[in-house]
Write an enzyme that holds these catalytic residues in place. Structure first.
Site, PDB file in Angstrom:
ATOM      1  N   SER A 148      39.014  16.366  52.979  1.00 51.08           N
ATOM      2  CA  SER A 148      40.015  16.223  54.053  1.00 51.08           C
ATOM      3  C   SER A 148      40.588  17.559  54.502  1.00 51.08           C
ATOM      4  O   SER A 148      41.164  18.284  53.695  1.00 51.08           O
ATOM      5  CB  SER A 148      41.200  15.385  53.571  1.00 51.08           C
ATOM      6  OG  SER A 148      40.802  14.116  53.195  1.00 51.08           O
TER       7      SER A 148
ATOM      8  N   HIS B 139      37.773  13.738  58.871  1.00 47.94           N
ATOM      9  CA  HIS B 139      36.416  13.856  58.334  1.00 47.94           C
ATOM     10  C   HIS B 139      35.481  13.746  59.531  1.00 47.94           C
ATOM     11  O   HIS B 139      35.280  12.667  60.062  1.00 47.94           O
ATOM     12  CB  HIS B 139      36.130  12.719  57.357  1.00 47.94           C
ATOM     13  CG  HIS B 139      36.953  12.794  56.113  1.00 47.94           C
ATOM     14  ND1 HIS B 139      36.497  13.360  54.955  1.00 47.94           N
ATOM     15  CD2 HIS B 139      38.210  12.397  55.866  1.00 47.94           C
ATOM     16  CE1 HIS B 139      37.444  13.289  54.038  1.00 47.94           C
ATOM     17  NE2 HIS B 139      38.493  12.715  54.565  1.00 47.94           N
TER      18      HIS B 139
ATOM     19  N   HIS C  86      33.886   7.410  51.403  1.00 45.97           N
ATOM     20  CA  HIS C  86      34.836   6.979  50.372  1.00 45.97           C
ATOM     21  C   HIS C  86      34.612   5.510  50.043  1.00 45.97           C
ATOM     22  O   HIS C  86      34.262   4.713  50.922  1.00 45.97           O
ATOM     23  CB  HIS C  86      36.277   7.157  50.865  1.00 45.97           C
ATOM     24  CG  HIS C  86      36.634   8.574  51.175  1.00 45.97           C
ATOM     25  ND1 HIS C  86      36.394   9.134  52.404  1.00 45.97           N
ATOM     26  CD2 HIS C  86      37.197   9.537  50.409  1.00 45.97           C
ATOM     27  CE1 HIS C  86      36.808  10.394  52.388  1.00 45.97           C
ATOM     28  NE2 HIS C  86      37.292  10.675  51.192  1.00 45.97           N
TER      29      HIS C  86
ATOM     30  N   TYR D 149      36.944   3.428  49.561  1.00 44.39           N
ATOM     31  CA  TYR D 149      37.913   2.576  50.266  1.00 44.39           C
ATOM     32  C   TYR D 149      37.462   2.207  51.677  1.00 44.39           C
ATOM     33  O   TYR D 149      38.036   1.329  52.314  1.00 44.39           O
ATOM     34  CB  TYR D 149      39.311   3.211  50.288  1.00 44.39           C
ATOM     35  CG  TYR D 149      39.408   4.579  50.943  1.00 44.39           C
ATOM     36  CD1 TYR D 149      39.310   4.739  52.320  1.00 44.39           C
ATOM     37  CD2 TYR D 149      39.608   5.711  50.177  1.00 44.39           C
ATOM     38  CE1 TYR D 149      39.397   5.976  52.908  1.00 44.39           C
ATOM     39  CE2 TYR D 149      39.692   6.963  50.744  1.00 44.39           C
ATOM     40  CZ  TYR D 149      39.590   7.090  52.121  1.00 44.39           C
ATOM     41  OH  TYR D 149      39.665   8.339  52.692  1.00 44.39           O
ATOM     42  N   GLU D 150      36.432   2.884  52.188  1.00 44.01           N
ATOM     43  CA  GLU D 150      35.902   2.511  53.501  1.00 44.01           C
ATOM     44  C   GLU D 150      35.090   1.221  53.422  1.00 44.01           C
ATOM     45  O   GLU D 150      34.717   0.659  54.456  1.00 44.01           O
ATOM     46  CB  GLU D 150      35.031   3.630  54.057  1.00 44.01           C
ATOM     47  CG  GLU D 150      35.819   4.891  54.395  1.00 44.01           C
ATOM     48  CD  GLU D 150      34.915   6.063  54.735  1.00 44.01           C
ATOM     49  OE1 GLU D 150      34.594   6.234  55.915  1.00 44.01           O
ATOM     50  OE2 GLU D 150      34.523   6.804  53.811  1.00 44.01           O
TER      51      GLU D 150
ATOM     52  N   ALA E 108      40.926  17.048  48.640  1.00 42.50           N
ATOM     53  CA  ALA E 108      42.378  17.174  48.669  1.00 42.50           C
ATOM     54  C   ALA E 108      42.904  16.265  47.567  1.00 42.50           C
ATOM     55  O   ALA E 108      42.379  15.173  47.371  1.00 42.50           O
ATOM     56  CB  ALA E 108      42.913  16.726  50.021  1.00 42.50           C
TER      57      ALA E 108
ATOM     58  N   MET F 156      40.932  10.386  45.648  1.00 44.19           N
ATOM     59  CA  MET F 156      40.178   9.146  45.929  1.00 44.19           C
ATOM     60  C   MET F 156      38.701   9.408  46.184  1.00 44.19           C
ATOM     61  O   MET F 156      38.036   8.621  46.858  1.00 44.19           O
ATOM     62  CB  MET F 156      40.778   8.456  47.169  1.00 44.19           C
ATOM     63  CG  MET F 156      42.271   8.214  47.098  1.00 44.19           C
ATOM     64  SD  MET F 156      42.897   7.636  48.680  1.00 44.19           S
ATOM     65  CE  MET F 156      44.675   7.827  48.439  1.00 44.19           C
ATOM     66  N   SER F 157      38.188  10.509  45.666  1.00 44.42           N
ATOM     67  CA  SER F 157      36.789  10.842  45.998  1.00 44.42           C
ATOM     68  C   SER F 157      36.129  11.581  44.837  1.00 44.42           C
ATOM     69  O   SER F 157      36.595  11.536  43.708  1.00 44.42           O
ATOM     70  CB  SER F 157      36.762  11.722  47.253  1.00 44.42           C
ATOM     71  OG  SER F 157      37.305  12.997  46.974  1.00 44.42           O
TER      72      SER F 157
ATOM     73  N   ASN G 102      49.882  17.950  47.895  1.00 45.03           N
ATOM     74  CA  ASN G 102      51.213  17.327  47.759  1.00 45.03           C
ATOM     75  C   ASN G 102      51.533  17.145  46.285  1.00 45.03           C
ATOM     76  O   ASN G 102      50.630  17.115  45.447  1.00 45.03           O
ATOM     77  CB  ASN G 102      51.241  15.955  48.467  1.00 45.03           C
ATOM     78  CG  ASN G 102      50.144  15.033  47.963  1.00 45.03           C
ATOM     79  OD1 ASN G 102      48.979  15.170  48.339  1.00 45.03           O
ATOM     80  ND2 ASN G 102      50.504  14.123  47.093  1.00 45.03           N
TER      81      ASN G 102
ATOM     82  N   HIS H  97      49.027  11.249  55.093  1.00 43.59           N
ATOM     83  CA  HIS H  97      47.723  11.837  55.421  1.00 43.59           C
ATOM     84  C   HIS H  97      47.919  13.100  56.261  1.00 43.59           C
ATOM     85  O   HIS H  97      47.200  14.083  56.106  1.00 43.59           O
ATOM     86  CB  HIS H  97      46.871  10.810  56.172  1.00 43.59           C
ATOM     87  CG  HIS H  97      45.456  11.252  56.388  1.00 43.59           C
ATOM     88  ND1 HIS H  97      44.622  11.616  55.347  1.00 43.59           N
ATOM     89  CD2 HIS H  97      44.710  11.418  57.522  1.00 43.59           C
ATOM     90  CE1 HIS H  97      43.438  11.972  55.843  1.00 43.59           C
ATOM     91  NE2 HIS H  97      43.475  11.865  57.147  1.00 43.59           N
TER      92      HIS H  97
HETATM   93  N1  HPA Z   1      46.943  10.740  45.731  1.00 45.43           N
HETATM   94  C1  HPA Z   1      45.652  10.360  45.947  1.00 45.43           C
HETATM   95  N2  HPA Z   1      44.857  11.024  46.751  1.00 45.43           N
HETATM   96  C2  HPA Z   1      45.314  12.124  47.356  1.00 45.43           C
HETATM   97  C3  HPA Z   1      46.631  12.565  47.176  1.00 45.43           C
HETATM   98  C4  HPA Z   1      47.492  11.827  46.314  1.00 45.43           C
HETATM   99  O1  HPA Z   1      48.673  12.157  46.104  1.00 45.43           O
HETATM  100  N3  HPA Z   1      46.775  13.699  47.928  1.00 45.43           N
HETATM  101  C5  HPA Z   1      45.592  13.918  48.533  1.00 45.43           C
HETATM  102  N4  HPA Z   1      44.700  12.966  48.198  1.00 45.43           N
END
Ligand code: HPA
Length: 274
Positions: free
Chosen positions: A33, A65, A87, A89-90, A117, A215-216, A239, A249
């Site tokens: 990302s 993406h 991903h 989740y898609e 990320a 998540m990847s 973050n 996001h």
């Molecule tokens: N959690 C899950 N996936 C992420 C996060 C998060 O805080 N930040 C970027 N991708």
């Protein structure tokens, strides 16, 4: 999964890509990302192929993406860059999710640099930090190798001990030093998403030994190591987690965009030296 049809799909995509690729690819870099743009530094001729044009590739619809495979060279070495990834989740099934990795392996890619990320869990992992992944915890609720084993790629029961390549990691550490980029290290936990975690989930992840969460990446690493190809991975911490802040996001994308250039420089240095 129909194994014959799946292998045909891999072969067809590989044949399609072969037509465009001028230097035999040795490396693949997957950009997460907001981390796109590495293709600008590759030597000509650079070819850009949208995933949507590659037969059998899944479709990517996530904002940030772009979904392009870039083929080029770096110092005479063949490099493929996946700008954007797929991903869980898609909604892709496991075998579809890792099909692109298998296509690239079929095209002779043997070394992967994965980026993503991630949210920082360990208190010293702050937005903008880079964390080289030393190990992972698969909490995605499934495994991409589920189903009949593709023995042309690897064994039924692959080992994942030392799955992140120590030699390439050492080269990356030196490259980061040379570019005066601080490279932290830690354990990455992968959840399926797409929601960000609850405070209780972050407390659980801390207890389990995770330093960052995303998540990847983990399905890709499993597919790569199944085929005995070599891999390293780096998280851009976008973050913090577990406090009262609400990750978005947009925040993830903005931080990744802001800091991606130093990551690109380090990656190119690794490709030149490893
Ligand atoms: N959690 C899950 N996936 C992420 C996060 C998060 O805080 N930040 C970027 N991708």
């Amino acid at each position: 999964m129909n194994t014959v049809r799946y292998q045909d799909k891999i072969d067809r995509a590989a044949q399609f890509l072969q037509e465009f690729i001028t230097i035999e690819p040795k490396w693949c870099v997957i950009l997460g990302s907001g981390l796109g743009g590495l293709g600008e530094y590759l030597d000509d001729p650079v070819v850009r192929i949208p995933y949507a044009e590659i037969p059998g590739f899944p479709r990517s619809g996530v904002q940030g993406h772009s979904g392009i495979l870039i083929a080029g060279g770096s110092g005479g070495i063949g490099v493929l860059v996946m700008e954007g990834r797929f991903h869980r989740y898609e909604g892709h099934d496991w075998s579809t999710l890792i099909l692109p990795l298998r296509v690239l392996i079929r095209l002779s890619v043997s070394r992967f640099i994965l980026t993503n990320a991630a949210g920082g869990i360990r208190p010293d992992l702050l937005p903008g930090d880079l964390m080289m992944i030393t190990d992972h915890i698969n909490l995605m609720g499934g495994n991409p190798l589920t189903g009949p084993n593709l023995s042309a790629f690897g064994p039924r029961f692959p080992a994942l001990t030392a799955c992140y390549d120590h030699e390439i990691q050492a080269v990356m550490k030196e490259a980061a030093d040379r570019h005066q980029v601080e490279l932290k290290e830690g354990v990455y936990a992968a959840l399926a998403g797409p929601n960000y975690e609850t405070a209780a989930e972050i407390r659980m992840l801390k207890i389990l030994g995770a330093d960052a969460v995303g998540m990847s990446t983990v399905p890709e690493v499993i597919a790569i190591r199944h085929a005995s190809a070599r891999v390293i991975a780096v998280s851009m911490i976008t973050n913090t987690t577990g406090g009262t802040d609400v990750p978005t996001h947009e925040e993830v994308m903005e931080m990744a965009e802001r800091k991606k250039r130093s990551l690109h420089r380090v990656i190119l240095d690794v490709i030149d030296r490893a």
